[in-house]
Design an enzyme around this catalytic site. Structure first.
Site, PDB file in Angstrom:
ATOM      1  N   HIS A  47       0.769  -1.322   0.366  1.00 44.81           N
ATOM      2  CA  HIS A  47      -0.082  -0.201  -0.206  1.00 44.81           C
ATOM      3  C   HIS A  47       0.740   0.980   0.102  1.00 44.81           C
ATOM      4  CE1 HIS A  47      -3.249  -2.535   0.592  1.00 44.81           C
ATOM      5  NE2 HIS A  47      -4.214  -2.130   0.110  1.00 44.81           N
ATOM      6  N   GLY A  48       2.177   1.436   0.215  1.00 40.39           N
ATOM      7  CA  GLY A  48       3.103   2.103   0.311  1.00 40.39           C
ATOM      8  C   GLY A  48       4.120   2.110   1.133  1.00 40.39           C
TER       9      GLY A  48
END
Lengths: 515, 341
Positions: free
Chosen positions: A329-330
């Site tokens: 996700h990041g």
């Protein structure tokens, strides 16, 4: 351009230029050219999809184009090589895809660890995270089946704009055969009616609910990032609000993707199955971002050994899978913490199941399971949204009543101004309980949004769209609410779209674009 | 209902919604972007776009520019030109104007002049210290979009936005204003002339629709809002960077730059912690010498103010005299030059 602008965000599904210009043109071109040949329609829709991508930042279109060419080249060699060479090529393909993602998304994060500084915000090309997974799944699928793939359908499969930038993460085995079916190149009014309905419902989720919550969430998390004191109500309120915002934002986007796919007679898999009604974490992950869960299961959890090698190994596999899922996700410790947190929750859930056995839970136990699941999810969302681990810890402390609020906070958001003036909310109450950055209005809006998520049937329940769902136990009988082409549904859609249209000028982006 | 009919009806609704919105925007034109001549009669005029048009039509020979918020509109161009020693000044002051408006405009003008072999001589930049670092209107509100030539945005996008914006309140307010204006301008006619004398006694006394009085309403709101109107400057770092760029652009192009803050009236200043604007002024002065007019005691009398926010043209002249060092300059306690020249 110096001033703030939305131009770099591209042409999103909820912009008027997409709805009224791009989409009608893309659908019309697809079916007009389909009259000549399906191939022409496929090529055209691939080009329009890349044009959609180009809108964001033209030079970056090279990336998906190169990715499509390279992965097709690799896939086309699988049938020509012996097993060992094909496997080596598959590994090269997967590593290359991951390397591109890592370069754009994680390089600075890794360097920041060694340099002992905070990671910067990387500029990740739009859709890279999603297309990387789509390409990896494609390579594995073709490697296993040793199937021959034609370039044009494959290019359309990857570039198809409804799923291109934020999923669902589609598999070649799902979409490839559909692209090859000739009857899908004739206009099907059933699909158009259903597609317009699903698209409008998704659009409403995004614009009418998620976007209304966003301005309430931001100040609390920003305050935490700056180390400002928070009341418990503010911390819980913002965590609930963000959970609802993310759900309506991303599930709304996924609904829109499904609706858009139907306009082209293609059925994309559903991505959400009313996850806020899940009664366990295991259940939640079968209902939240289904296509990602499926990918993580098939390409990380199962290859690691899954649950076949004992409880301890399963716990490790779950933890590793979810942590990697978080990292996807990041590039931030907050996402890693969020993934690890869910890994732990899943492990606990599996252990609990083993302890309890396969008995059918009572109503009270189901309620307790639902409550525990939802609260755990909301707590996890604090990591997901917080700027850094410090801010997340501050919010968690505030949730426990140790947020450092003095009981006489300066009111810094104006949402409750009107109700204070009218005497509906006491200023003292706001100063003591709500604090500087949250509001009674925010609380009411959040409660309303959560009620919608809990009570009102989901888009896919209303429309009975079932493509790609792992099981159907989550569905409730929607009775008279079930979608059918009728006058009442026409009125409902018109009202929803009218409300959305009146709000289209408020520029927001989809949360999942950044992942 | 057949699915085809359902789909057709819904698509027809979408087309109708879009078509009627486009028609309403073009006809009512609340931002006066389609017919700039109606700007005075519009409730939501895009002053940024109108200023651009004004420059294109009659300001291209200007040698100096004045940037400011609505307070900058109070300055008389001839006076500014005379004080700066140039032949002509173009005023780029816009409603809630901030550095986010001024920098792209300055860059555009320099670019545009360079394409004609001309140069800009002088710039006066007046900043509202109370708003510096707050979220700007630039390219956010419909009345705040910069002209495509200034922002670099594609013209199609600019116009598409103005054609498709569903802005019911702005339409309604514009129509009310227009109706109110026409009623006010219409000659009074006795009811008899309508040929209905018998009805006269039965009808209630009719009055033109009353427009909300902006000034008192705003003042009242501010009064009540005071306790909550905390100075939040989430973008102060970004705005300081833009200001530094503004200064650099002037330096690179040999443009004489004068930066000043607009004075705060006592009524306006009471909404802020007095120290806070001063700190911001200090940070600005670290980038560029700044004439800081703060909360001037010499302007405490009501006669110097048009309202709680805007000073009179007389004050504007005094401010100009002060920053340009005119002979017989105003009292020294008015304004202080911060930072090294």
């Amino acid at each position: 351009m110096t001033g703030p602008t939305n131009s770099r965000h591209g042409m999103l599904f909820h912009t008027s230029e997409f709805i009224f210009l791009f989409l009608p043109a893309a659908v019309a071109l697809h079916f007009i050219l389909a009259r000549h040949s399906p191939h022409a329609a496929i090529v055209t829709t691939t080009i329009t999809s890349l044009a959609f991508y180009t809108w964001w930042r033209p030079p970056f279109v090279l990336l998906p184009v190169l990715s499509i060419l390279a992965n097709f080249w690799i896939a086309s060699y699988f049938t020509r090589l012996d097993e060992r060479a094909a496997k080596r090529l598959l590994i090269v393909g997967i590593v290359a895809n991951v390397a591109v993602l890592a370069w754009f998304k994680y390089a600075d994060f890794v360097v920041s660890i060694f340099e002992g500084r905070k990671p910067g915000l990387p500029e990740v090309p739009l859709a890279l995270s999603f297309t990387t997974f789509v390409q990896i799944a494609f390579l594995v699928d073709i490697y296993r089946r040793k199937a021959r793939v034609e370039f044009a359908p494959y290019a359309m499969f990857v570039a198809f704009f409804p799923h291109l930038i934020a999923g669902p993460i589609v598999r070649w085995s799902e979409l490839g055969p559909q692209i090859a079916e000739k009857f899908r190149y004739r206009v099907d009014w059933n699909n158009i009616a259903l597609g317009l309905t699903i698209f409008t419902l998704g659009l409403s989720k995004k614009v009418l609910i998620a976007d209304r919550l966003a301005p309430h969430v931001g100040p609390v998390f920003e305050a935490a990032a700056n180390g400002a004191p928070l009341t418990a109500i503010a911390a819980w309120g913002a965590a609930f609000a963000y959970s609802a915002q993310l759900y309506f934002d991303f599930s709304g986007y996924s609904d829109m993707a499904v609706g858009l796919g139907l306009l082209f007679n293609l059925r994309l898999p559903i991505n959400f199955a009313a996850p806020f009604r899940a009664t366990s974490i295991i259940d939640l992950w079968r209902r939240w971002h289904i296509s990602l869960s499926r990918f993580l299961r098939d390409f990380i959890y199962v290859p690691l050994g899954g649950g076949a090698k004992g409880a301890a190994r399963r716990s490790f596999n779950l933890f590793a899978t979810m942590t990697l899922g978080g990292l996807w996700h990041g590039a931030n410790w907050t996402f890693i913490a969020w993934g690890a947190f869910h890994g732990v929750l899943l492990t606990i859930n599996h252990a609990w199941r083993k302890l309890r056995g396969e008995r059918e839970p009572t109503r009270a136990r189901r309620f307790a399971g639902w409550l525990a699941t939802f609260i755990a999810f909301v707590i996890g969302m604090v990591f997901f949204r917080a700027a850094d681990i410090g801010a997340a810890v501050l919010i968690l402390k505030a949730m426990a009543g140790f947020g450092g609020a003095t009981g006489n906070e300066e009111i810094k958001v104006a949402w409750d101004f009107w109700s204070m003036r009218m005497g509906y909310v006491s200023e003292d109450f706001a100063r003591v309980w709500i604090g500087s950055h949250w509001s009674v209005v925010g609380s009411l809006l959040t409660a309303g949004a959560l009620l919608v998520a809990f009570i009102i049937p989901d888009t896919m329940e209303l429309t009975d769209y079932r493509e790609g769902e792992p099981h159907s136990q989550w569905r409730r009988n929607v009775g008279l609410l079930a979608w059918r082409p009728s006058f009442p549904w026409l009125v409902v859609l018109a009202l929803l779209f009218g409300a959305v249209f009146a709000n289209l000028l408020q520029f927001t982006e989809f949360l999942y674009y950044q992942f | 209902m057949r699915t085809r009919t359902f789909a057709f009806c819904f698509l027809a609704f979408l087309a109708l919604l879009l078509g009627s919105t486009m028609a309403a925007n073009v006809i009512i034109d609340p931002e006066a972007v389609f017919d700039p001549g109606r700007a005075e009669m519009r409730v939501n005029s895009n002053s940024r776009y109108l200023r651009y048009l004004e420059y294109r039509e009659k300001g291209r020979d200007a040698e100096a520019l004045l940037f400011g918020s609505s307070r900058g509109n109070i300055f008389e161009r001839d006076v500014v030109a005379q004080r700066l020693g140039v032949a002509k000044v173009q005023n780029f002051s816009v409603t809630y104007g901030m550095i986010t408006d001024h920098l792209p405009t300055l860059e555009y003008v320099i670019r545009e002049k360079a394409s004609r072999g001309e140069k800009l001589k002088s710039v006066v930049l007046m900043l509202d210290i109370a708003h510096f670092g707050k979220p700007p209107w630039t390219n956010i509100n419909l009345d705040g979009f910069l002209a495509p030539e200034v922002s670099g945005e594609h013209p199609a996008r600019f116009w598409w936005r103005y054609v498709t914006a569903f802005q019911f309140r702005a339409w309604r307010a514009t129509i009310r204003k227009e109706v109110g204006r026409r009623v006010a301008e219409a000659p009074e006619r006795p009811l008899r002339s309508l040929g209905a004398p018998a009805l006269a006694g039965m009808l209630p006394a009719w009055r033109p629709p009353q427009l909300p009085l902006a000034q008192p309403a705003a003042a009242e709101t501010k009064q009540v809002q005071r306790r909550y109107d905390v100075v939040l400057r989430p973008m102060v770092h970004a705005h300081l960077k833009l200001l530094a760029r503004f200064v650099e652009v002037c330096r690179q192009n040999g443009v004489a730059l004068t930066v000043m803050t607009s004075p705060l009236s006592r009524a306006n200043a009471s909404m802020y912690d007095a120290e806070e604007p001063r700190r911001v002024a200090h940070r600005i002065s670290e980038i560029v010498p700044l004439w800081d007019f703060g909360i001037p005691a010499v302007l405490d009398r009501g006669e110097f103010w048009l309202d709680y926010s805007h000073f009179t043209p007389g004050v504007a002249r005094i401010l100009l005299d002060r920053v340009t060092g005119q002979p017989g300059a105003p009292p020294e306690e008015l304004g202080v030059l911060r930072g090294r020249p």
